[in-house]
Design a protein around this motif. Structure first.
Motif, PDB file in Angstrom:
ATOM      1  N   VAL A  78       0.694   3.061  -2.502  1.00 38.61           N
ATOM      2  CA  VAL A  78       0.415   2.797  -1.086  1.00 38.61           C
ATOM      3  C   VAL A  78      -0.259   1.436  -0.938  1.00 38.61           C
ATOM      4  CG1 VAL A  78      -0.886   3.551   0.942  1.00 38.61           C
ATOM      5  CG2 VAL A  78       0.271   5.241  -0.482  1.00 38.61           C
ATOM      6  N   LEU A  79      -1.216   1.138  -1.824  1.00 38.29           N
ATOM      7  CA  LEU A  79      -1.893  -0.159  -1.778  1.00 38.29           C
ATOM      8  C   LEU A  79      -0.912  -1.294  -2.056  1.00 38.29           C
ATOM      9  CD1 LEU A  79      -5.213   0.675  -3.658  1.00 38.29           C
ATOM     10  CD2 LEU A  79      -4.900   0.326  -1.218  1.00 38.29           C
ATOM     11  N   TYR A  80      -0.033  -1.082  -3.043  1.00 34.10           N
ATOM     12  CA  TYR A  80       0.983  -2.094  -3.334  1.00 34.10           C
ATOM     13  C   TYR A  80       1.869  -2.318  -2.111  1.00 34.10           C
ATOM     14  CZ  TYR A  80       5.065  -4.377  -5.370  1.00 34.10           C
ATOM     15  OH  TYR A  80       6.099  -5.252  -5.615  1.00 34.10           O
ATOM     16  N   ALA A  81       2.249  -1.231  -1.449  1.00 34.93           N
ATOM     17  CA  ALA A  81       3.091  -1.350  -0.250  1.00 34.93           C
ATOM     18  C   ALA A  81       2.381  -2.135   0.845  1.00 34.93           C
ATOM     19  CB  ALA A  81       3.476   0.043   0.258  1.00 34.93           C
ATOM     20  N   LEU A  82       1.091  -1.896   1.013  1.00 36.03           N
ATOM     21  CA  LEU A  82       0.324  -2.602   2.030  1.00 36.03           C
ATOM     22  C   LEU A  82       0.285  -4.098   1.751  1.00 36.03           C
ATOM     23  CD1 LEU A  82      -2.704  -0.144   2.409  1.00 36.03           C
ATOM     24  CD2 LEU A  82      -0.845  -0.466   4.026  1.00 36.03           C
ATOM     25  N   ARG A 128       4.028  -5.574   1.569  1.00 34.61           N
ATOM     26  CA  ARG A 128       4.816  -5.338   2.785  1.00 34.61           C
ATOM     27  C   ARG A 128       6.159  -4.674   2.464  1.00 34.61           C
ATOM     28  NH1 ARG A 128       0.556  -5.712   5.809  1.00 34.61           N
ATOM     29  NH2 ARG A 128       0.135  -7.657   6.891  1.00 34.61           N
ATOM     30  N   GLN A 129       6.079  -3.592   1.664  1.00 36.36           N
ATOM     31  CA  GLN A 129       7.265  -2.831   1.296  1.00 36.36           C
ATOM     32  C   GLN A 129       7.125  -1.404   1.807  1.00 36.36           C
ATOM     33  OE1 GLN A 129      10.053  -4.219  -0.365  1.00 36.36           O
ATOM     34  NE2 GLN A 129       8.874  -6.051   0.164  1.00 36.36           N
ATOM     35  N   PRO A 130       8.251  -0.701   2.057  1.00 33.57           N
ATOM     36  CA  PRO A 130       8.176   0.669   2.584  1.00 33.57           C
ATOM     37  C   PRO A 130       7.532   1.631   1.584  1.00 33.57           C
ATOM     38  CG  PRO A 130      10.391  -0.264   2.840  1.00 33.57           C
ATOM     39  CD  PRO A 130       9.634  -1.183   1.931  1.00 33.57           C
ATOM     40  N   VAL A 131       6.513   2.350   2.028  1.00 34.99           N
ATOM     41  CA  VAL A 131       5.813   3.278   1.137  1.00 34.99           C
ATOM     42  C   VAL A 131       6.746   4.387   0.661  1.00 34.99           C
ATOM     43  CG1 VAL A 131       3.893   4.904   0.972  1.00 34.99           C
ATOM     44  CG2 VAL A 131       3.622   2.794   2.265  1.00 34.99           C
TER      45      VAL A 131
END
Length: 441
Positions: free
Chosen positions: A162-166, A169-172
């Motif tokens: 989730v942190l990586y997605a944030l 800017r990638q879909p969780v």
């Protein structure tokens, strides 16, 4: 001054502050704010500020506290005890069966919590004493618990993804699905190693005494099986509507948190103490993640303003003539080195402003790279001399397990994880097939 020199000074300053014992978010945020002022004057403060405001408007952030709350409710209410009892009864007759069951426990705990620390705590308090009492080799079981707990940051709902997605800017949802097959593959490789090793050396993992097993009735076995499958039901209640598009990510997180709370209430385990501990720990972890994400986005905004990523890409590919794969492998090696003294969140926010855009510039898939980052972090967690999991285990393990035992225990599991990382790098569809299949329909 060149972009490369400015980027080097920013990273050197940040690392120096971290070595002095400063908090991660304070070191990163301070360097970002100071660099923006020195580069662009007083107007430069608008860069990290506007980046932080954009982040605060991102609705997906609401998932973090709900997933963390779900995990703490399930762990604080001791539902994991039922899980281990289930594996104890069903897997005990095998050589190494309890160690195999511990890996299964860790996979289910990962699906409940998404944090490796929770898996380590449950493993050392529930599984480790029982394994030692049953005559299991202390070096092997120490490695089993460390390796199993590392699955928490790969198996959904992974908070790290989730942190990586944030930040990237990638879909969780795609990142979670991308972590499913690699996570299960790695768990299967751990189980295969334990099974083969205990078949070759039965004294490492003796089976449970048949007389003891005969006292467990079939009705008791079925009751434990239902209790053990309960977390899977919670996970399914959360993920199935999301994958089918019936709920948004935030709504699915709310469903998961609510379901976990109601299960604890129905089982009579939602006491005032459990509720207070769950809320307090959720607030603490959520605030920590929020400050770190805010600092990281500000740092990334300064990098974007510099154009440093394009300059470093040109340095690697045009001046040093390195191939994209060589650069990618060097990135992974740097994660392993940093993992000897930093946790996964710190590593991500320190290098994400540079690595994530650079990976995109090199033409690699950012969903796939998120899985690579997570697996490499798992390896770094267990790499001497200062791997994060090594010291967590030392702090939680009984006195008879020395630091030398802990170091020796992780060698075969690190090799297994390195093999898994290689397989995902060589065959990207291991990570990309499931999100492609689900979102392609």
């Amino acid at each position: 001054m060149s972009y490369e020199m400015i980027a080097t000074l920013m990273f050197a300053s940040m690392m120096l502050m971290l070595f002095t014992g400063q908090r991660v978010f304070a070191a990163i945020g301070f360097v970002a704010a100071l660099s923006s002022v020195l580069l662009w004057g007083t107007g430069g403060v608008e860069i990290p500020f506007s980046s932080a405001m954009k982040l605060m408007q991102w609705y997906v952030l609401l998932t973090l506290p709900m997933f963390i709350f779900m995990g703490y409710v399930l762990s604080e209410s001791r539902i994991a005890d039922d899980l281990y009892r289930m594996f104890h009864v069903w897997m005990g007759p095998l050589n190494g069966g309890l160690a195999i069951g511990t890996i299964g426990l860790m996979v289910l705990v990962s699906a409940m919590n998404g944090l490796s620390v929770a898996g380590m705590a449950i493993g050392t308090t529930i599984a480790l004493p029982e394994l030692l009492r049953r005559g299991y080799d202390k070096i092997m079981v120490t490695g089993v618990i460390q390796a199993g707990s590392s699955l928490g940051i790969l198996v959904p709902p992974s908070v790290v993804l989730v942190l990586y997605a944030l930040i990237a800017r990638q879909p969780v949802g795609q990142l979670w699905l991308a972590g499913v097959l690699p996570g299960l593959m790695m768990a299967g490789m751990f189980i295969l190693y334990i099974y083969v090793r205990c078949r070759m050396q039965p004294d490492l993992g003796p089976p449970i005494d048949k007389e003891e097993l005969s006292k467990v009735t079939l009705a008791e076995k079925l009751r434990l099986l239902r209790a053990g499958l309960l977390p899977l039901g919670i996970f399914a209640a959360m993920m199935v509507p999301f994958v089918n598009g019936w709920t948004s990510l935030v709504e699915s997180a709310a469903v998961g948190a609510t379901t976990a709370f109601l299960v604890a209430v129905v089982k009579g385990r939602m006491t005032r103490e459990v509720f207070e501990n769950s809320v307090r720990k959720t607030l603490m972890i959520s605030c920590m993640f929020m400050w770190i994400i805010l600092a990281a986005t500000g740092f990334g905004a300064v990098f974007d303003g510099l154009g440093a990523v394009r300059a470093i890409d040109a340095l690697f590919t045009e001046q040093l003539h390195l191939s994209p794969w060589t650069i990618l492998i060097l990135m992974q090696l740097s994660f392993i080195i940093m993992g000897t003294f930093l946790d996964d969140t710190a590593m991500l926010v320190i290098v994400a402003p540079l690595y994530v855009p650079l990976v995109g510039e090199l033409g690699f898939d950012l969903i796939w790279y998120g899985v690579l980052y997570t697996i490499t972090t798992q390896i770094a967690y267990m790499t001497p001399p200062f791997g994060y999991n090594l010291f967590l285990m030392r702090a939680m393990a009984p006195p008879e397990i020395s630091l030398g035992d802990i170091y020796r225990s992780i060698i075969p599991f690190v090799l297994v994880m390195a093999l898994a990382l290689t397989l995902v790098m060589v065959f990207p569809q291991i990570a990309l097939w499931l999100p492609g299949y689900v979102y392609g329909q």
